[in-house]
Design a protein around this motif. Structure first.
Motif, PDB file in Angstrom:
ATOM      1  N   THR A   3      27.121  38.202  32.842  1.00 25.44           N
ATOM      2  CA  THR A   3      28.396  37.490  32.876  1.00 25.44           C
ATOM      3  C   THR A   3      29.526  38.517  32.847  1.00 25.44           C
ATOM      4  O   THR A   3      29.492  39.449  32.052  1.00 25.44           O
ATOM      5  CB  THR A   3      28.529  36.561  31.660  1.00 25.44           C
ATOM      6  OG1 THR A   3      27.437  35.654  31.668  1.00 25.44           O
ATOM      7  CG2 THR A   3      29.820  35.783  31.693  1.00 25.44           C
ATOM      8  N   TYR A   4      30.533  38.328  33.704  1.00 29.07           N
ATOM      9  CA  TYR A   4      31.675  39.232  33.773  1.00 29.07           C
ATOM     10  C   TYR A   4      32.961  38.437  33.576  1.00 29.07           C
ATOM     11  O   TYR A   4      33.025  37.249  33.890  1.00 29.07           O
ATOM     12  CB  TYR A   4      31.717  39.957  35.121  1.00 29.07           C
ATOM     13  CG  TYR A   4      30.515  40.824  35.341  1.00 29.07           C
ATOM     14  CD1 TYR A   4      30.411  42.068  34.743  1.00 29.07           C
ATOM     15  CD2 TYR A   4      29.468  40.384  36.142  1.00 29.07           C
ATOM     16  CE1 TYR A   4      29.291  42.857  34.924  1.00 29.07           C
ATOM     17  CE2 TYR A   4      28.336  41.172  36.335  1.00 29.07           C
ATOM     18  CZ  TYR A   4      28.255  42.405  35.728  1.00 29.07           C
ATOM     19  OH  TYR A   4      27.152  43.196  35.903  1.00 29.07           O
ATOM     20  N   TYR A   6      36.953  37.762  34.439  1.00 29.35           N
ATOM     21  CA  TYR A   6      37.913  37.901  35.537  1.00 29.35           C
ATOM     22  C   TYR A   6      39.228  37.265  35.117  1.00 29.35           C
ATOM     23  O   TYR A   6      39.257  36.399  34.248  1.00 29.35           O
ATOM     24  CB  TYR A   6      37.395  37.219  36.807  1.00 29.35           C
ATOM     25  CG  TYR A   6      36.166  37.900  37.355  1.00 29.35           C
ATOM     26  CD1 TYR A   6      36.272  38.904  38.305  1.00 29.35           C
ATOM     27  CD2 TYR A   6      34.905  37.567  36.898  1.00 29.35           C
ATOM     28  CE1 TYR A   6      35.147  39.551  38.787  1.00 29.35           C
ATOM     29  CE2 TYR A   6      33.775  38.200  37.373  1.00 29.35           C
ATOM     30  CZ  TYR A   6      33.898  39.201  38.317  1.00 29.35           C
ATOM     31  OH  TYR A   6      32.787  39.839  38.785  1.00 29.35           O
ATOM     32  N   ARG A  18      27.414  36.820  37.854  1.00 25.14           N
ATOM     33  CA  ARG A  18      27.304  37.441  39.177  1.00 25.14           C
ATOM     34  C   ARG A  18      26.246  38.522  39.170  1.00 25.14           C
ATOM     35  O   ARG A  18      25.891  39.064  38.127  1.00 25.14           O
ATOM     36  CB  ARG A  18      28.644  38.063  39.576  1.00 25.14           C
ATOM     37  CG  ARG A  18      29.760  37.035  39.554  1.00 25.14           C
ATOM     38  CD  ARG A  18      31.013  37.534  40.096  1.00 25.14           C
ATOM     39  NE  ARG A  18      30.953  37.495  41.555  1.00 25.14           N
ATOM     40  CZ  ARG A  18      31.846  38.077  42.339  1.00 25.14           C
ATOM     41  NH1 ARG A  18      32.838  38.736  41.818  1.00 25.14           N
ATOM     42  NH2 ARG A  18      31.753  37.998  43.642  1.00 25.14           N
ATOM     43  N   LEU A  20      24.816  42.233  39.692  1.00 24.00           N
ATOM     44  CA  LEU A  20      25.360  43.536  39.337  1.00 24.00           C
ATOM     45  C   LEU A  20      26.095  44.165  40.523  1.00 24.00           C
ATOM     46  O   LEU A  20      27.163  44.754  40.359  1.00 24.00           O
ATOM     47  CB  LEU A  20      24.239  44.457  38.852  1.00 24.00           C
ATOM     48  CG  LEU A  20      24.617  45.819  38.326  1.00 24.00           C
ATOM     49  CD1 LEU A  20      25.473  45.686  37.083  1.00 24.00           C
ATOM     50  CD2 LEU A  20      23.382  46.625  38.012  1.00 24.00           C
ATOM     51  N   GLU A  22      27.777  42.740  42.751  1.00 22.09           N
ATOM     52  CA  GLU A  22      29.013  42.015  43.041  1.00 22.09           C
ATOM     53  C   GLU A  22      30.049  42.111  41.926  1.00 22.09           C
ATOM     54  O   GLU A  22      31.144  41.569  42.055  1.00 22.09           O
ATOM     55  CB  GLU A  22      28.707  40.530  43.270  1.00 22.09           C
ATOM     56  CG  GLU A  22      27.795  40.256  44.429  1.00 22.09           C
ATOM     57  CD  GLU A  22      27.390  38.804  44.491  1.00 22.09           C
ATOM     58  OE1 GLU A  22      27.389  38.128  43.434  1.00 22.09           O
ATOM     59  OE2 GLU A  22      27.081  38.329  45.586  1.00 22.09           O
ATOM     60  N   ARG A  23      29.740  42.768  40.824  1.00 22.52           N
ATOM     61  CA  ARG A  23      30.584  42.728  39.630  1.00 22.52           C
ATOM     62  C   ARG A  23      32.020  43.186  39.850  1.00 22.52           C
ATOM     63  O   ARG A  23      32.930  42.670  39.244  1.00 22.52           O
ATOM     64  CB  ARG A  23      29.953  43.532  38.500  1.00 22.52           C
ATOM     65  CG  ARG A  23      30.003  45.023  38.746  1.00 22.52           C
ATOM     66  CD  ARG A  23      29.419  45.814  37.601  1.00 22.52           C
ATOM     67  NE  ARG A  23      29.561  47.215  37.886  1.00 22.52           N
ATOM     68  CZ  ARG A  23      28.552  48.020  38.150  1.00 22.52           C
ATOM     69  NH1 ARG A  23      27.334  47.560  38.144  1.00 22.52           N
ATOM     70  NH2 ARG A  23      28.766  49.280  38.416  1.00 22.52           N
ATOM     71  N   ASP A  24      32.248  44.184  40.718  1.00 22.37           N
ATOM     72  CA  ASP A  24      33.589  44.716  40.927  1.00 22.37           C
ATOM     73  C   ASP A  24      34.333  44.049  42.083  1.00 22.37           C
ATOM     74  O   ASP A  24      35.508  44.317  42.301  1.00 22.37           O
ATOM     75  CB  ASP A  24      33.540  46.225  41.147  1.00 22.37           C
ATOM     76  CG  ASP A  24      33.084  46.958  39.892  1.00 22.37           C
ATOM     77  OD1 ASP A  24      33.419  46.488  38.781  1.00 22.37           O
ATOM     78  OD2 ASP A  24      32.396  47.984  40.008  1.00 22.37           O
ATOM     79  N   CYS A  27      36.513  37.740  42.597  1.00 22.43           N
ATOM     80  CA  CYS A  27      35.769  36.496  42.411  1.00 22.43           C
ATOM     81  C   CYS A  27      36.732  35.321  42.600  1.00 22.43           C
ATOM     82  O   CYS A  27      37.871  35.379  42.147  1.00 22.43           O
ATOM     83  CB  CYS A  27      35.182  36.471  40.999  1.00 22.43           C
ATOM     84  SG  CYS A  27      34.182  35.029  40.640  1.00 22.43           S
ATOM     85  N   ARG A  38      38.316  41.631  38.259  1.00 22.39           N
ATOM     86  CA  ARG A  38      37.503  41.788  37.062  1.00 22.39           C
ATOM     87  C   ARG A  38      38.329  42.416  35.951  1.00 22.39           C
ATOM     88  O   ARG A  38      39.146  43.305  36.185  1.00 22.39           O
ATOM     89  CB  ARG A  38      36.298  42.671  37.373  1.00 22.39           C
ATOM     90  CG  ARG A  38      35.378  42.826  36.194  1.00 22.39           C
ATOM     91  CD  ARG A  38      34.094  43.514  36.601  1.00 22.39           C
ATOM     92  NE  ARG A  38      33.394  43.887  35.392  1.00 22.39           N
ATOM     93  CZ  ARG A  38      32.766  45.026  35.223  1.00 22.39           C
ATOM     94  NH1 ARG A  38      32.712  45.901  36.197  1.00 22.39           N
ATOM     95  NH2 ARG A  38      32.174  45.300  34.095  1.00 22.39           N
TER      96      ARG A  38
END
Length: 74
Positions: A3-4, A6, A18, A20, A22-24, A27, A38
Motif C-alpha cells: 500500500t502506498y 498519494y 499497487r 512495486l 508502479e509505486r512512483d 495514481c 506519491r
C-alpha cells in the motif's frame, strides 16, 4: 501488493494498493480521477506547507492515512 500513500491536488490524501513497479507512477484519485503524486516522507525539522485546497498540511494528511482505526500505536 504493498500500500502506498498519494496526495490528490483537489481531494487530499488517499492510499492505493499497487505493484512495486508502479509505486512512483501517478495514481488516479478514487474520488475525482485526477493524477495524484506519491507521498514521500522526508526527515526534516521544517513544518510542511499547507495544502491550499483544504487548509490541511501534507503532514496532517499523511498522519491521518498512516494511522488506521485499531492500529497498535494509537
Amino acid at each position: 501488493m504493498p500500500t502506498y500513500d498519494y496526495v490528490c491536488p483537489a481531494c487530499g490524501g488517499f492510499e492505493a494498493i499497487r505493484r512495486l513497479a508502479e509505486r512512483d507512477d501517478p495514481c488516479a484519485c478514487p474520488a475525482c480521477g485526477n493524477a495524484a503524486q506519491r507521498v514521500l516522507t522526508l526527515s526534516t525539522a521544517e513544518p510542511r506547507r499547507a495544502n491550499s485546497a483544504h487548509g490541511q498540511s501534507v503532514e496532517a494528511n499523511y498522519q491521518r492515512l498512516k494511522h488506521r482505526a485499531g492500529c497498535a500505536c494509537c
